[in-house]
Design a protein around this motif. Structure first.
Motif, PDB file in Angstrom:
ATOM      1  N   ASN A  80      41.912  28.104  -8.105  1.00 31.30           N
ATOM      2  CA  ASN A  80      40.475  28.379  -8.241  1.00 31.30           C
ATOM      3  C   ASN A  80      39.700  27.267  -8.943  1.00 31.30           C
ATOM      4  OD1 ASN A  80      41.703  29.109 -10.771  1.00 31.30           O
ATOM      5  ND2 ASN A  80      39.834  30.218 -11.294  1.00 31.30           N
ATOM      6  N   VAL A  81      40.403  26.199  -9.340  1.00 28.98           N
ATOM      7  CA  VAL A  81      39.735  25.043  -9.923  1.00 28.98           C
ATOM      8  C   VAL A  81      40.341  23.780  -9.331  1.00 28.98           C
ATOM      9  CG1 VAL A  81      39.168  23.746 -12.012  1.00 28.98           C
ATOM     10  CG2 VAL A  81      39.247  26.247 -12.089  1.00 28.98           C
ATOM     11  N   LEU A  82      39.495  22.939  -8.777  1.00 30.65           N
ATOM     12  CA  LEU A  82      39.913  21.631  -8.271  1.00 30.65           C
ATOM     13  C   LEU A  82      39.159  20.560  -9.037  1.00 30.65           C
ATOM     14  CD1 LEU A  82      41.222  19.660  -6.217  1.00 30.65           C
ATOM     15  CD2 LEU A  82      39.227  20.074  -4.738  1.00 30.65           C
ATOM     16  N   MET A  83      39.908  19.596  -9.581  1.00 35.09           N
ATOM     17  CA  MET A  83      39.298  18.450 -10.240  1.00 35.09           C
ATOM     18  C   MET A  83      39.696  17.208  -9.460  1.00 35.09           C
ATOM     19  SD  MET A  83      39.546  17.232 -14.211  1.00 35.09           S
ATOM     20  CE  MET A  83      38.724  15.747 -14.781  1.00 35.09           C
ATOM     21  N   ALA A  84      38.765  16.706  -8.652  1.00 29.37           N
ATOM     22  CA  ALA A  84      39.003  15.493  -7.865  1.00 29.37           C
ATOM     23  C   ALA A  84      38.713  14.313  -8.776  1.00 29.37           C
ATOM     24  CB  ALA A  84      38.118  15.478  -6.624  1.00 29.37           C
ATOM     25  N   ASN A  85      39.749  13.814  -9.407  1.00 24.51           N
ATOM     26  CA  ASN A  85      39.585  12.860 -10.499  1.00 24.51           C
ATOM     27  C   ASN A  85      40.103  11.461 -10.181  1.00 24.51           C
ATOM     28  OD1 ASN A  85      39.428  12.091 -13.526  1.00 24.51           O
ATOM     29  ND2 ASN A  85      41.605  11.840 -13.034  1.00 24.51           N
ATOM     30  N   ALA A  86      40.979  11.329  -9.193  1.00 24.20           N
ATOM     31  CA  ALA A  86      41.611  10.037  -8.931  1.00 24.20           C
ATOM     32  C   ALA A  86      40.558   8.974  -8.628  1.00 24.20           C
ATOM     33  CB  ALA A  86      42.588  10.160  -7.760  1.00 24.20           C
ATOM     34  N   GLY A  87      40.710   7.811  -9.257  1.00 22.75           N
ATOM     35  CA  GLY A  87      39.763   6.726  -9.024  1.00 22.75           C
ATOM     36  C   GLY A  87      40.303   5.408  -9.555  1.00 22.75           C
ATOM     37  N   ILE A  88      39.778   4.320  -9.032  1.00 24.49           N
ATOM     38  CA  ILE A  88      40.166   2.990  -9.478  1.00 24.49           C
ATOM     39  C   ILE A  88      38.916   2.156  -9.716  1.00 24.49           C
ATOM     40  CG2 ILE A  88      42.385   3.041  -8.287  1.00 24.49           C
ATOM     41  CD1 ILE A  88      41.153   1.260  -6.123  1.00 24.49           C
ATOM     42  N   SER A  89      39.083   1.090 -10.501  1.00 26.76           N
ATOM     43  CA  SER A  89      37.973   0.178 -10.786  1.00 26.76           C
ATOM     44  C   SER A  89      38.508  -1.242 -10.810  1.00 26.76           C
ATOM     45  CB  SER A  89      37.332   0.519 -12.134  1.00 26.76           C
ATOM     46  OG  SER A  89      36.320  -0.407 -12.459  1.00 26.76           O
ATOM     47  N   ARG A  90      37.770  -2.150 -10.174  1.00 27.51           N
ATOM     48  CA  ARG A  90      38.155  -3.560 -10.178  1.00 27.51           C
ATOM     49  C   ARG A  90      36.899  -4.416 -10.277  1.00 27.51           C
ATOM     50  NH1 ARG A  90      42.551  -3.153  -5.190  1.00 27.51           N
ATOM     51  NH2 ARG A  90      43.947  -1.688  -6.257  1.00 27.51           N
ATOM     52  N   ALA A  91      36.983  -5.445 -11.114  1.00 26.85           N
ATOM     53  CA  ALA A  91      35.860  -6.368 -11.247  1.00 26.85           C
ATOM     54  C   ALA A  91      35.744  -7.230  -9.989  1.00 26.85           C
ATOM     55  CB  ALA A  91      36.049  -7.249 -12.468  1.00 26.85           C
ATOM     56  N   PHE A 122      41.121  21.193   0.156  1.00 22.46           N
ATOM     57  CA  PHE A 122      41.342  22.359  -0.704  1.00 22.46           C
ATOM     58  C   PHE A 122      40.157  23.313  -0.785  1.00 22.46           C
ATOM     59  CE2 PHE A 122      44.336  19.144  -2.258  1.00 22.46           C
ATOM     60  CZ  PHE A 122      45.520  19.864  -2.126  1.00 22.46           C
ATOM     61  N   LEU A 123      39.021  22.950  -0.228  1.00 20.22           N
ATOM     62  CA  LEU A 123      37.866  23.839  -0.276  1.00 20.22           C
ATOM     63  C   LEU A 123      38.131  25.195   0.385  1.00 20.22           C
ATOM     64  CD1 LEU A 123      34.955  24.232  -1.165  1.00 20.22           C
ATOM     65  CD2 LEU A 123      34.216  23.140   0.960  1.00 20.22           C
ATOM     66  N   PRO A 124      38.814  25.253   1.537  1.00 17.11           N
ATOM     67  CA  PRO A 124      39.076  26.568   2.122  1.00 17.11           C
ATOM     68  C   PRO A 124      39.846  27.492   1.187  1.00 17.11           C
ATOM     69  CG  PRO A 124      39.470  24.847   3.739  1.00 17.11           C
ATOM     70  CD  PRO A 124      39.271  24.146   2.422  1.00 17.11           C
ATOM     71  N   LEU A 125      40.746  26.941   0.377  1.00 15.66           N
ATOM     72  CA  LEU A 125      41.487  27.766  -0.572  1.00 15.66           C
ATOM     73  C   LEU A 125      40.584  28.227  -1.709  1.00 15.66           C
ATOM     74  CD1 LEU A 125      44.253  28.940  -1.106  1.00 15.66           C
ATOM     75  CD2 LEU A 125      44.902  26.803  -2.227  1.00 15.66           C
ATOM     76  N   LEU A 126      39.712  27.351  -2.177  1.00 16.45           N
ATOM     77  CA  LEU A 126      38.790  27.727  -3.247  1.00 16.45           C
ATOM     78  C   LEU A 126      37.850  28.844  -2.810  1.00 16.45           C
ATOM     79  CD1 LEU A 126      37.726  24.230  -4.675  1.00 16.45           C
ATOM     80  CD2 LEU A 126      39.415  25.801  -5.625  1.00 16.45           C
ATOM     81  N   THR A 127      37.378  28.786  -1.583  1.00 16.21           N
ATOM     82  CA  THR A 127      36.399  29.778  -1.129  1.00 16.21           C
ATOM     83  C   THR A 127      37.011  31.168  -0.935  1.00 16.21           C
ATOM     84  OG1 THR A 127      36.762  29.133   1.189  1.00 16.21           O
ATOM     85  CG2 THR A 127      34.965  28.037  -0.009  1.00 16.21           C
ATOM     86  N   ARG A 128      38.324  31.271  -0.962  1.00 11.93           N
ATOM     87  CA  ARG A 128      38.967  32.583  -0.874  1.00 11.93           C
ATOM     88  C   ARG A 128      38.962  33.329  -2.205  1.00 11.93           C
ATOM     89  NH1 ARG A 128      44.585  30.792   2.105  1.00 11.93           N
ATOM     90  NH2 ARG A 128      43.641  29.701   3.893  1.00 11.93           N
ATOM     91  N   GLN A 129      38.670  32.596  -3.291  1.00  9.92           N
ATOM     92  CA  GLN A 129      38.706  33.215  -4.615  1.00  9.92           C
ATOM     93  C   GLN A 129      37.387  33.918  -4.908  1.00  9.92           C
ATOM     94  OE1 GLN A 129      41.752  32.929  -5.513  1.00  9.92           O
ATOM     95  NE2 GLN A 129      42.193  31.257  -4.074  1.00  9.92           N
ATOM     96  N   ARG A 130      37.424  34.823  -5.846  1.00  8.52           N
ATOM     97  CA  ARG A 130      36.197  35.520  -6.229  1.00  8.52           C
ATOM     98  C   ARG A 130      35.234  34.589  -6.945  1.00  8.52           C
ATOM     99  NH1 ARG A 130      37.928  41.205  -8.910  1.00  8.52           N
ATOM    100  NH2 ARG A 130      36.325  42.151  -7.623  1.00  8.52           N
TER     101      ARG A 130
END
Length: 251
Positions: A80-91, A122-130
Motif C-alpha cells: 500500500n506504499v510505493l516509494m520510487a526513490n532510485a536515482g543517479i546524478s552526474r556532473a 505497481f500502481l494496479p496493486l496500490l489501487t486495490r487497497q483501501r
C-alpha cells in the motif's frame, strides 16, 4: 499518511535516502521491501533487520522489473506504499567540448523512465487497497537548478511536472501522490565527498523531519518540502530567482 502497519516497497532502498527511510519505517513496524542493484548489499542489510526483504532490481532491464513485480504480487499483495526513490546524478560540462550523451541518457533512463516504469508496474496493486500512498523522490533542484548538474536537475523538474499530472489523474482513486524534494543531503549521490560534506544535511535528520511532516499530513499540493527549501520552491514567484541562482552558481 499513517506510518505503521504498512507494506512498503522502496526502490533504491539499499543506499542513501532510500536506505534511511527503509530503516526508519522498518523500526516503526512496517513490512519493508527494498530493491537495489547489489544483491550482496541487499542481503547484508536484510540480515541485520529480520523481516525486511531485499530484491535485486535493474530499472533499465524490463525483465528485472517484471521479476520483482512477480515476487511482490505473489508475496506482498497488501502493498500500500510505493516509494520510487532510485536515482543517479552526474556532473556534465557542455562547454568542455568533450560532452557525449552517455551520462545524460543514463540519468534520463533511471530518474525519469525508471520512475515511470516503477509506477506503471505497481500502481494496479496500490489501487486495490483501501488507502495507498505513492511517493517519488524529486529534488529541491527541480525548482532552481545547480548548473553543474544540468540533466539531473532537468530530470527532477520533469518528475515534478509529471507527478502533478499523475496526482490529477488519480484524484478519484484511493492513492495519495506525494513528491519528496530533498535538499543537499549527506549521501553518496554525487560521490564520496557529499556523504561527509558539512554543508549537507545529515540524512537521518532529513528522514525524521519528513516522517514528522507525513505524520501531520503537512504536504500541501502533495509536496513534501522542508521549510528551509521554501525560498527556492517559490523563488520565481517571489522575484528572487536570479539572486538565489547566482548564489548557487557563482561565476
Amino acid at each position: 499518511m499513517k506510518l505503521t502497519g504498512n507494506t512498503i516497497l522502496i526502490t533504491g532502498g539499499s543506499r542513501g535516502i532510500g536506505r534511511a527511510f527503509a530503516e526508519a519505517l522498518h523500526d516503526r513496524g512496517n513490512q519493508v521491501i527494498i530493491t537495489g542493484r547489489d544483491p550482496a548489499l541487499l542481503d547484508a542489510i536484510c540480515a541485520q533487520r529480520p523481516g525486511m526483504t531485499g530484491l535485486p532490481l535493474e530499472l533499465g532491464d524490463p525483465a528485472s522489473l517484471a521479476q520483482v513485480a512477480e515476487v511482490v504480487h505473489a508475496r506482498f499483495p497488501s502493498l500500500n506504499v510505493l516509494m520510487a526513490n532510485a536515482g543517479i546524478s552526474r556532473a556534465e560540462d557542455l562547454a568542455s567540448g568533450h560532452w557525449d550523451d552517455l551520462d545524460a541518457e543514463a540519468i534520463v533512463d533511471t530518474n525519469i523512465l525508471g520512475v515511470l516504469r516503477t509506477v506503471a508496474t505497481f500502481l494496479p496493486l496500490l489501487t486495490r487497497q483501501r488507502s495507498a500512498t505513492l511517493m517519488a523522490t524529486s529534488s529541491s533542484l527541480a525548482f532552481l537548478p545547480l548548473a553543474s548538474l544540468p540533466t539531473y536537475c532537468a530530470s527532477k523538474a520533469f518528475l515534478h511536472s509529471w507527478l502533478v499530472s499523475l496526482r490529477h489523474q488519480l484524484r478519484h482513486l484511493p492513492v495519495d501522490v506525494l513528491e519528496l524534494s530533498p535538499p543537499y543531503v549527506q549521501t553518496g549521490l554525487t560521490g564520496a565527498a557529499q556523504a561527509s560534506d558539512p554543508r549537507a544535511m545529515p540524512v537521518q535528520d532529513y528522514v525524521q523531519q519528513v516522517l514528522l511532516k507525513l505524520e501531520r499530513g503537512d504536504h500541501p499540493r502533495g509536496e513534501v518540502l522542508l521549510d528551509a527549501d521554501q525560498a527556492r520552491r517559490w523563488a520565481e514567484r517571489d522575484g528572487t530567482y536570479d539572486a538565489i541562482f547566482a548564489l548557487m552558481n557563482p561565476e
